[in-house]
Motif scaffolding. Structure first.
Motif, PDB file in Angstrom:
ATOM      1  N   VAL A 142      34.888  32.300  42.798  1.00  0.00           N
ATOM      2  CA  VAL A 142      35.385  31.186  43.674  1.00  0.00           C
ATOM      3  C   VAL A 142      37.135  32.144  43.078  1.00  0.00           C
ATOM      4  O   VAL A 142      37.563  31.043  41.993  1.00  0.00           O
ATOM      5  N   THR A 143      37.887  32.110  44.623  1.00  0.00           N
ATOM      6  CA  THR A 143      39.066  32.873  44.133  1.00  0.00           C
ATOM      7  C   THR A 143      40.174  32.299  45.494  1.00  0.00           C
ATOM      8  O   THR A 143      39.743  31.741  46.932  1.00  0.00           O
ATOM      9  N   VAL A 144      41.491  31.834  45.625  1.00  0.00           N
ATOM     10  CA  VAL A 144      42.326  31.711  46.209  1.00  0.00           C
ATOM     11  C   VAL A 144      43.221  33.017  46.652  1.00  0.00           C
ATOM     12  O   VAL A 144      43.263  33.801  45.969  1.00  0.00           O
ATOM     13  N   ASP A 145      43.064  33.153  48.141  1.00  0.00           N
ATOM     14  CA  ASP A 145      44.043  34.714  48.605  1.00  0.00           C
ATOM     15  C   ASP A 145      45.780  34.218  47.927  1.00  0.00           C
ATOM     16  O   ASP A 145      46.861  34.295  48.387  1.00  0.00           O
ATOM     17  N   ASN A 146      45.828  34.523  46.444  1.00  0.00           N
ATOM     18  CA  ASN A 146      47.168  34.517  45.957  1.00  0.00           C
ATOM     19  C   ASN A 146      48.382  35.155  46.785  1.00  0.00           C
ATOM     20  O   ASN A 146      49.655  35.042  46.585  1.00  0.00           O
TER      21      ASN A 146
END
Length: 353
Positions: free
Chosen positions: A175-179
Motif C-alpha cells: 500500500v503506497t501513495v502516489d508520491n
C-alpha cells in the motif's frame, strides 16, 4: 494493543514467580487440563467449573502464557503482527500504527511495533526476531532497497504487506501513495501563485519516497518551462535542525527562493522555524508533504500534501487479514492519491519585483 519492540536490557531484576496453571487448578479443585481448556477458550468445561477456574485465576493474578499455547495449537497462531516502521515517534508513523491497530483489533490481533531509523541491518535483525516470536504477519516500511531475504519467509506462508514503499526482489502486497503526484501537486500549486524560484528540501534520495517526490518536483518545473536550479534542490536533509539551517542558507542567496516544498513533516517544521526567524513567514510560500498535528495552528496555517493515514492503515489491515484467512491470489499493489490541503502558507503569492 500496540507494543514497542526493544532489545532486552542487561540489568533486569529477577522477577517474582508468577502463579502457574497447576496453582490455579489446585485452588479451583480441578485438573490442570481443565484449566487449560478454560483459559484457551476450548469447550469441555461446564459453566460452573469455568467460573470457578476464572475466579481462581483472578485471585492468584494468573497470566496465561500465550507463547506456550501457540506451540500446542494446531494453527500455530500467536495473535501478534509485527509492524516495522521508520520511526514510531513520527506523526505519520504513529498515525499509521494506530490505524493498523484499529483495523486488526476486531480479529483479536495485537501489534508489535519497532522503529527502523533507515538502518537495513536493523530491519533484517528485527524481522528475524519477529519470525522467531512466531508473528502471524508482518507489516514493513523497509529501510533496505532489496528484499530477497524475505522470499523464504513468504514461501513458508508468512503474510507480508509493504507500506509507504514498494517491495523489490520479492512480490508482496503493498500500500503506497502516489508520491510523485503529491510533490507535483505541491510544486504546481506554488507555480500557480506566480513563483518561479521554488526550492525543495528532501530526505535521502536513495529512499524510494524521497526519490519519487524529487521526480514530481522536477517534472512540475519542467512542465511549466522553468529551469531547475540545482542550488534550490537540497536532498539528504535528515532532521528539523538541519532543515532550519538549509532554509536559512537558501534565503541568504543573492536570488533567494520565494517558495519552498518540504518533503517530510519534520523538514516542514524546520522550514517554519527558519521563515519565522527571518521574519518571512508571510512573504515566502511553503507547502509541506505530510500533514501533522497543529499544522493548522501555525501562523500562517500550513498548506500540506496530505496522505490519508487512516485509509492507508485500513488497507494494510485488510490485505493482511485476507492473507491470514487463506487468500492465495497474486499480490495486490494499492496506490492511493494524496490531497492538497490549502490553509494559507502555500497561497502566499510571489511579490512583484
Amino acid at each position: 494493543m500496540t507494543t514497542t519492540l526493544t532489545q532486552p536490557g542487561s540489568g533486569d531484576r529477577e522477577r517474582p514467580a508468577r502463579a502457574t496453571m497447576k496453582d490455579v487448578a489446585l485452588l479451583a479443585g480441578v485438573s490442570a487440563k481443565t484449566v487449560s481448556r478454560v483459559v484457551n477458550g476450548e469447550p469441555g468445561a461446564s459453566t460452573e467449573v469455568r467460573e470457578r477456574v476464572l475466579q481462581a485465576a483472578q485471585r492468584l493474578d494468573y497470566r496465561h502464557n500465550l507463547g506456550a499455547s501457540t506451540l500446542r495449537r494446531k494453527d500455530s497462531r500467536s495473535g501478534i503482527v509485527g509492524a516495522l516502521l521508520q520511526d514510531v515517534g513520527n506523526s505519520f508513523s504513529a498515525g499509521l500504527l494506530r490505524a493498523l491497530e484499529d483495523s486488526l483489533r476486531s480479529a483479536g490481533l495485537s501489534v508489535l511495533a519497532a522503529s527502523l531509523d533507515e538502518e537495513p541491518d536493523r530491519e533484517r535483525g528485527i524481522v528475524a526476531d519477529l519470525v522467531a516470536r512466531r508473528a502471524d504477519g508482518l507489516v514493513l516500511m523497509p529501510a533496505s532497497n532489496r528484499h530477497e531475504y524475505l522470499v523464504s519467509e513468504q514461501r513458508a506462508g508468512l503474510p507480508i504487506v509493504f507500506v509507504d514503499r514498494r517491495p523489490h526482489g520479492v512480490d508482496c502486497d503493498s500500500v503506497t501513495v502516489d508520491n510523485r503526484r503529491g510533490a507535483g501537486l505541491a510544486t504546481e500549486h506554488l507555480i500557480s501563485g506566480g513563483h518561479r524560484r521554488i526550492a525543495m528540501l528532501s530526505d535521502l534520495e536513495e529512499i524510494e519516497t524521497a526519490h519519487e517526490r524529487i521526480a514530481g518536483y522536477r517534472a512540475a518545473l519542467h512542465a511549466a518551462g522553468l529551469p531547475g536550479d540545482p542550488a534550490l534542490l537540497v536532498p539528504s536533509v535528515r532532521g528539523e535542525l538541519e532543515a532550519t539551517q538549509v532554509v536559512t542558507r537558501l534565503l541568504a542567496l543573492p536570488d533567494p527562493p520565494t517558495a519552498f516544498v518540504t518533503g517530510r513533516n519534520i523538514l516542514t517544521i524546520g522550514a517554519v522555524r527558519a521563515l519565522r526567524s527571518a521574519g518571512l513567514s508571510h512573504q515566502v510560500a511553503l507547502v509541506g508533504f505530510d500533514d501533522f498535528p497543529m499544522a493548522d495552528l501555525v501562523e500562517p496555517a500550513l498548506t500540506v500534501i496530505r496522505q490519508d493515514v487512516q485509509r492507508i492503515g485500513a488497507e494494510v489491515g485488510r490485505l493482511l487479514l485476507t492473507r491470514l484467512a487463506g487468500d492465495t491470489a497474486p499480490p495486490k499493489h494499492v496506490v492511493l492519491e494524496p490531497t492538497l490541503v490549502q490553509r494559507g502558507s502555500g497561497e502566499i503569492r510571489r511579490r512583484p519585483v
